[in-house]
Enzyme design. Structure first.
Site, short mmCIF file in Angstrom:
data_model
loop_
_atom_site.label_atom_id
_atom_site.label_comp_id
_atom_site.label_asym_id
_atom_site.label_seq_id
_atom_site.Cartn_x
_atom_site.Cartn_y
_atom_site.Cartn_z
CB CYS A 1 -2.49 -1.87 8.76
SG CYS A 1 -1.21 -1.49 8.26
CG HIS B 1 -2.10 -0.71 1.41
ND1 HIS B 1 -2.00 -1.63 2.28
CD2 HIS B 1 -3.17 -0.81 0.43
CE1 HIS B 1 -3.73 -2.66 2.30
NE2 HIS B 1 -3.79 -2.38 0.72
#
Length: 258
Positions: A248, A163
């Site tokens: 996250c 990501h």
């Protein structure tokens, strides 16, 4: 007054089966992971964050990585459509949680895919990573949701990590930080600081100059302390084995208004 709420979600008993794309799989200790998660949540609480626990998804191994399921700008929550199909069931519980907080809810629709780990907000600028999990249609839908609210959306290529926020996050002054070899195009950011460790690229801004970061980046912590920030270190070794990082494990909601 900015809000200080954070969505969190306890690890699934199937955590060890989580997806791995850019690193070798290693065995995950689920009990240690639970203790690490509790310590992470404790640090948020100790720094004035109200943690809101999203209903657990025991059948979704990656569900602890709650950041990927939603992106919030001002009071609008855009429910993600994960690029990994196995993660799409994770969004329902998060949708319920943000709706309860009074967010207006939008969705990313097929053919768009978008994961929250690909979105880095710095003031009104919203950087969105175009990589393995977020596609062009997903980025167009994010623009449509947030540009009317005053966001400036900047798309960034991501090819070396999972990501965008696996590669870069930002310090309180807006300087983007990243581990050089993993950042596709550092020149896209007005100010970029290269850090010595991969996990040093990930910080959560706790407020008051304090940076929540992984214990696996001691050299970077030293660098930040030297620049006048205050690193707060947490051990998240079991989540790092699944390409997880400190960002996250929560969704920080700083701009909710009553």
């Amino acid at each position: 007054m900015p809000s200080q709420k954070a969505l969190i979600r306890r690890p699934s008993p199937r955590l060890a089966e989580g997806l791995v794309t850019h690193i070798e799989r290693e065995p995950v200790d689920a009990e240690l992971a639970m203790r690490q998660w509790e310590a992470y949540v404790g640090v948020l609480g100790a720094h004035g964050w109200e943690t809101i626990e999203v209903e657990p998804e025991d059948d979704c191994p990656d569900s602890v990585f709650v950041e990927d399921t939603v992106v919030v700008f001002r009071n609008v929550a855009l429910i993600a459509r994960p690029g990994a199909e196995s993660r799409r069931e994770e969004t329902a519980g998060v949708e319920e949680a943000v709706a309860r907080l009074g967010c207006s809810v939008n969705w990313v629709w097929d053919p768009g895919t978008l994961e929250g780990g690909d979105v880095l907000k710095i003031g009104d600028t919203v950087y969105v990573g175009r990589g393995g999990r977020t596609n062009a249609a997903g980025i167009q839908q994010l623009r449509a949701a947030f540009e009317p609210l005053g966001a400036r959306v900047v798309a960034v290529p991501v090819s070396k990590v999972l990501h965008l926020k696996s590669a870069v996050t930002a310090l309180p002054d807006g300087t983007v930080i990243g581990h050089g070899p993993l950042v596709d195009t550092p020149s896209l950011f007005p100010r970029f600081l290269s850090v010595p460790e991969e996990s040093g690229a990930h910080v959560v801004l706790l407020g008051g100059g304090k940076l929540l970061m992984a214990a696996s980046a001691p050299k970077t912590a030293e660098l930040f302390a030297d620049l006048g920030h205050e690193p707060v270190l947490v051990d998240i070794s079991e989540f790092e084995k699944l390409e997880g990082c400190v960002t996250c494990l929560s969704v920080r909601l700083r701009e909710l208004y009553a």
